[in-house]
Scaffold this motif. Sequence first.
Motif, PDB file in Angstrom:
ATOM      1  N   THR A 163       0.761  -1.124  -0.141  1.00 50.76           N
ATOM      2  CA  THR A 163      -0.147  -0.114  -0.044  1.00 50.76           C
ATOM      3  C   THR A 163       0.857   1.288   0.093  1.00 50.76           C
ATOM      4  OG1 THR A 163      -1.647  -1.179   1.221  1.00 50.76           O
ATOM      5  CG2 THR A 163      -1.793   1.074   1.068  1.00 50.76           C
ATOM      6  N   ASN A 180       1.932   8.056  -5.540  1.00 46.83           N
ATOM      7  CA  ASN A 180       0.955   9.106  -5.463  1.00 46.83           C
ATOM      8  C   ASN A 180       1.813  10.427  -4.929  1.00 46.83           C
ATOM      9  OD1 ASN A 180      -1.979  10.139  -5.436  1.00 46.83           O
ATOM     10  ND2 ASN A 180      -1.448  11.100  -3.701  1.00 46.83           N
ATOM     11  N   LYS A 209      -5.861   6.252   3.205  1.00 49.82           N
ATOM     12  CA  LYS A 209      -6.024   6.785   1.465  1.00 49.82           C
ATOM     13  C   LYS A 209      -4.667   6.947   1.016  1.00 49.82           C
ATOM     14  CE  LYS A 209     -10.509   9.184   2.390  1.00 49.82           C
ATOM     15  NZ  LYS A 209     -11.335  10.672   2.192  1.00 49.82           N
ATOM     16  N   TYR A 210      -4.597   7.023  -0.256  1.00 48.78           N
ATOM     17  CA  TYR A 210      -3.356   6.892  -1.114  1.00 48.78           C
ATOM     18  C   TYR A 210      -2.690   8.328  -0.954  1.00 48.78           C
ATOM     19  CZ  TYR A 210      -4.346   2.426  -2.530  1.00 48.78           C
ATOM     20  OH  TYR A 210      -4.534   0.979  -2.743  1.00 48.78           O
ATOM     21  N   ASP A 211      -3.268   9.547  -0.648  1.00 52.74           N
ATOM     22  CA  ASP A 211      -2.719  10.605  -0.220  1.00 52.74           C
ATOM     23  C   ASP A 211      -2.291  11.028   1.429  1.00 52.74           C
ATOM     24  OD1 ASP A 211      -5.130  10.996   0.995  1.00 52.74           O
ATOM     25  OD2 ASP A 211      -5.743  12.833  -0.216  1.00 52.74           O
ATOM     26  N   CYS A 249      -4.316   4.252  -7.479  1.00 52.20           N
ATOM     27  CA  CYS A 249      -3.393   5.608  -7.531  1.00 52.20           C
ATOM     28  C   CYS A 249      -2.961   5.919  -8.901  1.00 52.20           C
ATOM     29  CB  CYS A 249      -2.305   5.578  -6.411  1.00 52.20           C
ATOM     30  SG  CYS A 249      -1.005   4.251  -7.026  1.00 52.20           S
ATOM     31  N   ARG A 250      -3.836   5.372  -9.958  1.00 56.26           N
ATOM     32  CA  ARG A 250      -3.533   5.826 -11.270  1.00 56.26           C
ATOM     33  C   ARG A 250      -2.030   5.633 -11.727  1.00 56.26           C
ATOM     34  NH1 ARG A 250      -7.418   9.157  -9.547  1.00 56.26           N
ATOM     35  NH2 ARG A 250      -9.453   9.010 -10.667  1.00 56.26           N
ATOM     36  N   THR A 251      -1.531   4.643 -11.340  1.00 51.87           N
ATOM     37  CA  THR A 251       0.002   4.556 -11.457  1.00 51.87           C
ATOM     38  C   THR A 251       0.294   2.971 -12.190  1.00 51.87           C
ATOM     39  OG1 THR A 251       0.691   5.845  -9.639  1.00 51.87           O
ATOM     40  CG2 THR A 251       2.624   4.373 -10.787  1.00 51.87           C
ATOM     41  N   GLY A 257       2.016   2.490  -3.393  1.00 51.56           N
ATOM     42  CA  GLY A 257       1.024   3.127  -4.056  1.00 51.56           C
ATOM     43  C   GLY A 257       0.995   4.656  -3.409  1.00 51.56           C
ATOM     44  N   LYS A 258       1.207   4.720  -2.218  1.00 54.42           N
ATOM     45  CA  LYS A 258       1.056   6.098  -1.500  1.00 54.42           C
ATOM     46  C   LYS A 258       2.315   6.859  -2.071  1.00 54.42           C
ATOM     47  CE  LYS A 258      -1.217   5.193   2.624  1.00 54.42           C
ATOM     48  NZ  LYS A 258      -1.213   4.996   4.152  1.00 54.42           N
TER      49      LYS A 258
END
Length: 446
Positions: free
Chosen positions: A116, A123, A278-280, A155-157, A119-120
């Motif tokens: 996870t 971002n 959350k990813y942010d 996370c659109r990656t 992903g963060k």
Amino acid sequence: MAFESLSEKLQNTFQHLKGKGVLTEKDIDAAMREVKLALLEADVNFKVVKEFVAEVKQDCLGEEVMKSLTPAQQVIKIVDQKLTELMGGTNTKINYSPTGFTTIMMAGLQGTGKTTTCGKLANFLKESGKKPMLVACDVYRPAAIDQLEVVGKACRTPVYTNRETRDPVQIAKEAREYAEKKGYNVLVIDTAGRLQIDEELMEELVNIKEKVKPHQILLVVDALTGQDAVNAAKGFNDKLDIDGIIMTKMDGDARGGAALSARKVTGKPILFMGVGEKYDALEAFHPDRMASRILGMGDLLSLIETAERDYDDAQAERTLERLKKNQFTLDDFLEQMGQVKKMGGLSKILEMLPGMSGAQMNNIDLEESEREFRQYEAIIQSMTKAERDDPNILNASRRKRIAAGCGLSVSKVNNLIKKYTEAKKMMKQFTDPKAMKRNRFLRNFM
């Protein structure tokens, strides 16, 4: 809240000192005993505590403190400096490769939130202007590749995978070639973890390091595991010579001992801390700001940065124009509540404010405040557009209808209108969009 119990105990200790005009060595000794106990209860490494307290005491017994007109403030200043030094002194950033393409290898035990966090981090990299790609090199844990693909999508990656081989080195090398060819400039490698450090795990990670030659090796550790996190960090660092630490689940750790010990034990900086799901929810770790939070002095710099990052400039200007024309509607008011949510909610804002100790936070019913936000949203959505645009038309019968429509009492509707009116009056004093961004949230909702 991270460091909640430690923060409360230290603030209580220094509050007792503030009542004394002159401090004696006996007063300093008593205060240092309390500091020592507070740190140990926060699960800080014993050797770290011993060294820290000795250094603080030595400085506190100097002439600058003993002969000061404000000795308690001098003691707090020293503790602030030493806490900052303990956690690394200054904020450490990712060291990107000068060639333009950077490979970051993520390591850690199972259960720390490593995948996870990949992903963060992706971002965060995108927000920093980078173009990252993730690569799945955990070929052992069931569904690990699927999990990273889900994370990447969220996370659109993009995620590079190769399910045909169980050689993580080969996968990482292929991913690097592919990423460079496609124009990506940061490759984040999600490696395998184990339930505990063992030779097999370390051999694989060392092999990836030697063959792939990552520019940065970041270790993900779970703050909730306390001293186990520190021991894991030391074990990984001894084998891999890591470049930095990402401390996850900091929002759920009221003690904070792992963060205070990891830097001292490994000699490697904490780069980021995870503060939510959350990813942010990945924040750069600033030792000076964290020390300030622990001592109840707040963290207004981070609060301002959060407001500036999350608030839309165009929206600020639109709201300003509407205020000038006396057109600030209930829809605009609802937008302001949405901005508070976007910044992490009321609790996130409060913990960055000076003077907000754990006890004071406990006296504020944050759940009730969040529930009130949701109720206001329901009330406003139960109104017609004409009512939202001009609340002056809300007579008794309209308010009764709105209350019935959202399932709340008329008094709740009346309370919303009162809050809206107060917010509208207060916001009229702002004439600059930047001032609105920096100050509006605090003044309107606290």
